[in-house]
Design a protein around this motif. Structure first.
Motif, PDB file in Angstrom:
ATOM      1  N   MET A   1       0.831  -1.208   0.000  1.00 16.30           N
ATOM      2  CA  MET A   1       0.000   0.000   0.000  1.00 16.30           C
ATOM      3  C   MET A   1       0.870   1.264   0.000  1.00 16.30           C
ATOM      4  SD  MET A   1      -3.005  -0.913   2.730  1.00 16.30           S
ATOM      5  CE  MET A   1      -4.215  -2.194   2.454  1.00 16.30           C
ATOM      6  N   ALA A   2       1.935   1.221   0.809  1.00 18.83           N
ATOM      7  CA  ALA A   2       2.773   2.415   0.953  1.00 18.83           C
ATOM      8  C   ALA A   2       3.514   2.761  -0.325  1.00 18.83           C
ATOM      9  CB  ALA A   2       3.780   2.206   2.092  1.00 18.83           C
TER      10      ALA A   2
ATOM     11  N   ARG B   1       5.099   5.979   6.488  1.00 16.83           N
ATOM     12  CA  ARG B   1       5.303   5.039   7.607  1.00 16.83           C
ATOM     13  C   ARG B   1       5.909   5.699   8.850  1.00 16.83           C
ATOM     14  NH1 ARG B   1       5.201  -0.211   6.020  1.00 16.83           N
ATOM     15  NH2 ARG B   1       4.545  -0.502   8.182  1.00 16.83           N
ATOM     16  N   LYS B   2       6.123   7.018   8.830  1.00 16.59           N
ATOM     17  CA  LYS B   2       6.811   7.658   9.958  1.00 16.59           C
ATOM     18  C   LYS B   2       5.922   7.776  11.197  1.00 16.59           C
ATOM     19  CE  LYS B   2      10.193  10.363   7.342  1.00 16.59           C
ATOM     20  NZ  LYS B   2      10.733  11.707   7.078  1.00 16.59           N
TER      21      LYS B   2
ATOM     22  N   TYR C   1       2.086  11.472   1.735  1.00 15.61           N
ATOM     23  CA  TYR C   1       2.685  11.734   3.056  1.00 15.61           C
ATOM     24  C   TYR C   1       1.847  12.734   3.838  1.00 15.61           C
ATOM     25  CZ  TYR C   1       6.012  13.440   6.420  1.00 15.61           C
ATOM     26  OH  TYR C   1       6.630  13.817   7.577  1.00 15.61           O
ATOM     27  N   VAL C   2       1.565  12.467   5.063  1.00  9.35           N
ATOM     28  CA  VAL C   2       0.816  13.394   5.933  1.00  9.35           C
ATOM     29  C   VAL C   2       1.749  13.876   7.032  1.00  9.35           C
ATOM     30  CG1 VAL C   2      -1.135  13.633   7.507  1.00  9.35           C
ATOM     31  CG2 VAL C   2      -1.354  12.228   5.483  1.00  9.35           C
ATOM     32  N   ASP C   3       1.943  15.174   7.086  1.00  4.87           N
ATOM     33  CA  ASP C   3       2.861  15.708   8.101  1.00  4.87           C
ATOM     34  C   ASP C   3       2.176  16.775   8.960  1.00  4.87           C
ATOM     35  OD1 ASP C   3       4.634  18.043   5.876  1.00  4.87           O
ATOM     36  OD2 ASP C   3       2.516  17.641   6.211  1.00  4.87           O
TER      37      ASP C   3
ATOM     38  N   ASN D   1       0.495  16.169  17.959  1.00  2.00           N
ATOM     39  CA  ASN D   1       0.033  15.026  18.747  1.00  2.00           C
ATOM     40  C   ASN D   1       1.006  13.853  18.711  1.00  2.00           C
ATOM     41  OD1 ASN D   1      -2.498  16.126  19.576  1.00  2.00           O
ATOM     42  ND2 ASN D   1      -3.234  15.823  17.493  1.00  2.00           N
ATOM     43  N   MET D   2       2.210  14.078  18.192  1.00  2.00           N
ATOM     44  CA  MET D   2       3.200  12.994  18.141  1.00  2.00           C
ATOM     45  C   MET D   2       3.639  12.594  19.549  1.00  2.00           C
ATOM     46  SD  MET D   2       5.654  14.230  15.014  1.00  2.00           S
ATOM     47  CE  MET D   2       6.900  13.071  15.477  1.00  2.00           C
TER      48      MET D   2
END
Length: 925
Positions: free
Chosen positions: A336-337, A366-367, A532-534, A539-540
């Motif tokens: 998927m990635a 995947r981060k 990519y979502v950054d 909230n990390m």
């Protein structure tokens, strides 16, 4: 100014411009909105299609994993059956042959062998000393086994220890040469009794120790990764549990995860099995530390003679390839990635239920995998992730959901619109979705919007006619594009663009047509995609720091504040050096590396908290570039690894301990194999020796019985002729006394005395034989009351000799009343008979006893017994002096037989001219 004052030419031009420009503007706006809505609808449909396609792929992976589990379940029965058969054979061989128990008894057999040699060949010299040395070695080996049973295994060794002590005491006399007999009388009575008692107790201990070693062997048996062997008795008590932690615990009412009393069912199933058969059962069980219950398979066996039900159990899943399911899931996520949707689109997976609800299973690049985004808000404050999780489980089969929301990246000035579609995979509680920024698809249409404005201005300058025709041509092209976009939105990506006249034109309409054509081709060629979502840094869980080129901190997230214990204002604009421990000397090198463009990965360093305590973290870092590609700042991500390090240290220590135990077990297995081979040989020899020994014991017991029978018959039959001798002697003395001379009268007197003496001897023999032949049930006896009765019976004898008989406080015992009375009477009369003092003294008492026996004594102040006679006084017809006519010498022999026949011991301690003390013991019953 009135319109009529304007030249008609300019009025016509103005009217022409208005009539042409307004429709053009309206057509442009309508076409733009129509195209924009068509693109939006097409994107939503495409995202839903992509999500549905991934749902199909996920289902295929799930089916593959389940098929593999079913295959493992089929192999479980064969594997467990093979293991169970070996264990059943091992247990049966142990119970039937038990070479270990025979080997454990070997020291006792050696001791008995050298005991016999010492009694048979009782002479000083090298041979006798050799027997003594070998006997002591056998005793030492027995002590080692008793110590092992007591201290290591925890068995009760009181009885065998007492028996060994008694045996050593008797054999101590033999070793000193004080009790060695000739070839015609091989077995000393006291030694025989002590050795027989030791053989009984030591045999019991050997059997228990052998069984304990069998349990240890079974508990160390390895069956897969989690399988093990256990043994239950018929009442549900653990005879052998996993790792021996619950031995003797009762689990009769244990329930599985479905509320079934599965232990009761297993025991009932095992009890009806024949000893060589195997049955099977299964139940659902959840081990501590596991999230969910799993099916467990068990093979059931029966050992009737021990009343054991033996189980061999394992989880069928343990027979899968290691981490098979995790590997396949990771493979699916990697697939998927690797896919893309446009420039900003990506595939994501979110956990939909349970403790990890809202956790990223698959994130952009995947981060952020593993981060929980349940409470994430969009630009307008809407918790859109929570809405998706609530609605996804309600979707019907093959149905997908969609939504749009505003999202503002931290490096952007304005929020942008995102679209997402999602489906729900129930077996794994996965929400699988696709997401993309919409503005990347609106770039070309926005350019056309600007061209429309330019066309309007040009139309005003060039005229209504040119504007009309240009607008008409442009509108026709838009209609064609909208029609084709609608077709693409409904899933038809095979669109023919050949009839679009503007295709390949260099103007904006041509660019739009070319862009749409390129987009449809890309959508057709792109089956899977990612992005990519950054935008969730706040909230990390990991700490995030952004530093400028001057090495000052200009941005942090909430995790950084929690980790260091500072507020954002206390951290921002401070040098990075302020937050590292002084001992980190490589800080300067680290900063140089990152500002030279090197990517830092998993660097272990120590931060400094607001309390000054060091915080061990894993640091990752890289440079950030602006839109022109210049290095502006650096981003650092730090993860607290203190618990991780501690866990690794604990795992390393546990692994070393496990490796050492495995090595010991491997050595133990090899040693056990060699020992079993030796034991097989030894057991054959021991079996032959045991058979011979048992035959000898039978012969000795038969001889003893014949001797008792002979003694009884002879003593009984001698009474009749003895009465005749006494009667006729009396008749001669009465009738012919006057006719006989002095010598004849002397002979008659000698005959009468001999007859009286012989009658006493016969009475003593009868008493001795009756001790073993005639026994009555024991009864509770108050000794002080009994001794007072004996004192009354002996009143005249005691008064005649002026004996001071002192009876101390004595306990109550359980004994044959006739025998205990006979025992005390013999000891008292013996103390009086052989007392040469003017004022004889006799004392009867009980010394402090142990937990098992009372210790009584009868003490006198007589002339004592010389050391060389202290053992002989208990022999039949033995007296201190050969010419001593005070008794037959059977009294103490009778005492000895009474005491030993009731499980006690008797001995004497004496000093010449100071008196004697006769001790004897009585078991507490």
């Amino acid at each position: 100014m009135k319109i009529g004052d304007i030249d008609i030419k300019w009025q016509l031009i103005l009217i022409s411009i208005l009539l042409v420009t307004l429709p053009v503007i309206m057509l442009g706006i309508m076409s733009y909105n129509s195209a924009r809505q068509g693109i939006l609808n097409n994107i939503i449909v495409t995202l839903k299609t992509q999500s549905s396609d991934w749902l199909v792929v996920t289902q295929a992976y799930y089916d593959l994993i389940e098929e593999n589990k079913k295959a493992a379940g089929g192999r479980t029965r064969n594997i467990v059956t093979s293991q169970a058969s070996g264990i059943l054979k091992l247990i049966n061989n142990h119970l039937r042959k038990d070479p270990t128990s025979v080997a454990l008894k070997e020291p006792l057999l050696r001791a008995r062998k050298y005991e016999k040699n010492m009694l048979l060949y009782g002479f000083a010299g090298r041979e006798f000393n050799t027997y003594v040395e070998n006997f002591d070695l056998a005793i030492k080996d027995m002590k080692k086994l008793i110590t092992e049973a007591s201290s290591i295994i925890g068995l009760d060794t009181k009885s065998v220890t007492a028996a060994l002590k008694k045996y050593k005491k008797e054999m101590g006399v033999v070793k000193s040469g004080g009790r060695v007999e000739g070839a015609k009388n091989l077995v000393d009575g006291a030694v025989r009794v002590a050795s027989d008692e030791l053989e009984l107790e030591f045999g019991k201990l050997a059997d228990k120790l052998s069984e304990e070693r069998l349990k240890e062997l079974l508990s160390s048996t390895v069956i897969g990764e989690t399988g093990y062997v256990y043994i239950l008795d018929y009442k549900g008590n653990y005879v052998l549990s996993k790792e021996r932690k619950m031995d003797r615990a009762n689990i009769w009412y244990a329930e599985d995860s479905k509320g079934r009393f599965f232990i009761q069912d297993i025991i009932k199933k095992g009890q009806v099995l024949k000893e060589d058969k195997i049955d099977y059962d299964s139940y659902v069980w959840k081990d501590s530390g596991e999230k969910s219950a799993r099916k467990k398979f068990v093979a059931v066996m029966h050992i009737p003679e021990k009343e054991w039900v033996v189980g061999v159990t394992i989880y069928p899943e343990d027979l899968l390839a290691k981490d098979f399911e995790d590997i396949k899931k990771e493979e699916l996520k990697s697939l998927m990635a690797q896919q893309k949707i446009g420039k900003t689109g990506y595939v994501y997976i979110i956990d939909g239920q349970g403790e990890d609800e809202g956790r990223y299973i698959l994130s952009k690049s995947r981060k952020d995998d593993g981060e929980n985004v349940l409470l994430m808000k969009d630009y307008k404050g809407k918790r859109f992730i929570k809405q998706i999780i609530e609605s996804a489980p309600n979707l019907k089969k093959d149905e997908s959901g969609a939504m749009t929301y505003l999202w503002k990246d931290k490096d952007k000035r304005f929020p942008r619109l995102r679209a997402m579609a999602y489906v729900y995979f129930q077996p794994w509680n996965w929400i699988i979705g696709t997401s993309v920024y919409l503005d990347e698809f609106f770039e070309d249409i926005n350019s056309i919007r600007n061209q429309i404005v330019l066309v309007c201005i040009t139309a005003i300058m060039l005229g209504s006619t040119i504007a009309y025709f240009f607008t008409s041509a442009m509108t026709n092209t838009f209609k064609q594009l909208v029609s084709k976009m609608n077709s693409a939105a409904h899933g038809n990506l095979d669109i023919d663009m050949g009839d679009v006249k503007a295709l390949n034109d260099k103007n904006e309409i041509g660019q739009l047509a070319n862009a749409f054509k390129q987009m449809t081709e890309n959508l057709r060629l792109t089956t899977f995609s990612k992005d990519y979502v950054d935008d969730i840094i706040g909230n990390m869980n990991d700490a995030l720091l952004v530093i400028d080129s001057n090495e000052r901190i200009k941005k942090v997230n909430n995790a950084t504040c929690r980790l260091l214990g500072y507020t954002q204002n206390e951290i921002l604009k401070h040098p990075l050096d302020d937050f590292f421990t002084p001992k980190f000397e490589g800080l300067k090198i680290f900063k140089n590396r990152i500002f030279q463009g090197e990517i830092i990965s998993n660097l272990e360093i120590e931060f400094k908290s607001n309390t000054g305590n060091p915080i061990l973290v894993s640091l990752n870092g890289a440079l950030l570039k602006d839109s022109e590609g210049k290095d502006t700042s650096a981003i650092l991500a730090a993860r607290d690894i203190r618990e991780h390090k501690k866990l690794l240290d604990d795992l390393s220590k546990t692994r070393k301990d496990l490796e050492e135990k495995i090595k010991k077990l491997e050595k133990g297995d090899k040693a056990m194999l060699f020992m079993i081979e030796d034991l097989n040989t030894i057991s054959q020899d021991l079996r032959k020796a045991r058979d011979k020994l048992e035959q000898k014991v039978i012969e000795v017991e038969r001889s003893n019985k014949e001797l008792d029978d002979f003694t009884y018959v002879v003593s009984h039959d001698l009474k009749e002729p003895l009465r005749g001798i006494a009667a006729f002697t009396g008749f001669l003395d009465d009738k012919y006394k006057s006719k006989l001379d002095g010598q004849a009268k002397h002979y008659i007197e000698l005959i009468k005395k001999s007859a009286d003496k012989m009658e006493v001897l016969i009475k003593d023999l009868l008493k001795l034989s009756r001790i073993s032949r005639w026994k009555k049930p024991p009864e509770n006896i108050e000794l002080n009351k009994l001794l007072n009765e004996i004192k009354e019976d002996l009143f005249l004898r005691l008064k005649e000799r002026k004996v001071d008989l002192k009876i101390l406080k004595l306990p109550a015992i359980k004994y044959e009343k006739v025998r205990i009375s006979q025992l005390f009477t013999n000891l008292i009369t013996n103390a009086v008979k052989y007392n040469d003092k003017k004022n004889p003294q006799v004392e009867i008492g009980c010394e402090k006893s142990n937990d098992e026996k009372f210790k009584f004594y009868v003490k006198d102040n007589g002339k004592g017994i010389p050391e060389e006679y202290r053992e002989k006084v208990f022999g039949l017809f033995q007296r201190l002096q050969p010419d001593d006519q005070k008794g037959t010498g059977a009294g103490l022999t009778i005492c000895k037989k009474i005491v030993e026949s009731h499980g006690g011991e008797i001995w004497v301690e004496s000093e010449t001219d100071k008196g004697s003390v006769f001790y004897f013991t009585v078991p507490k019953k």
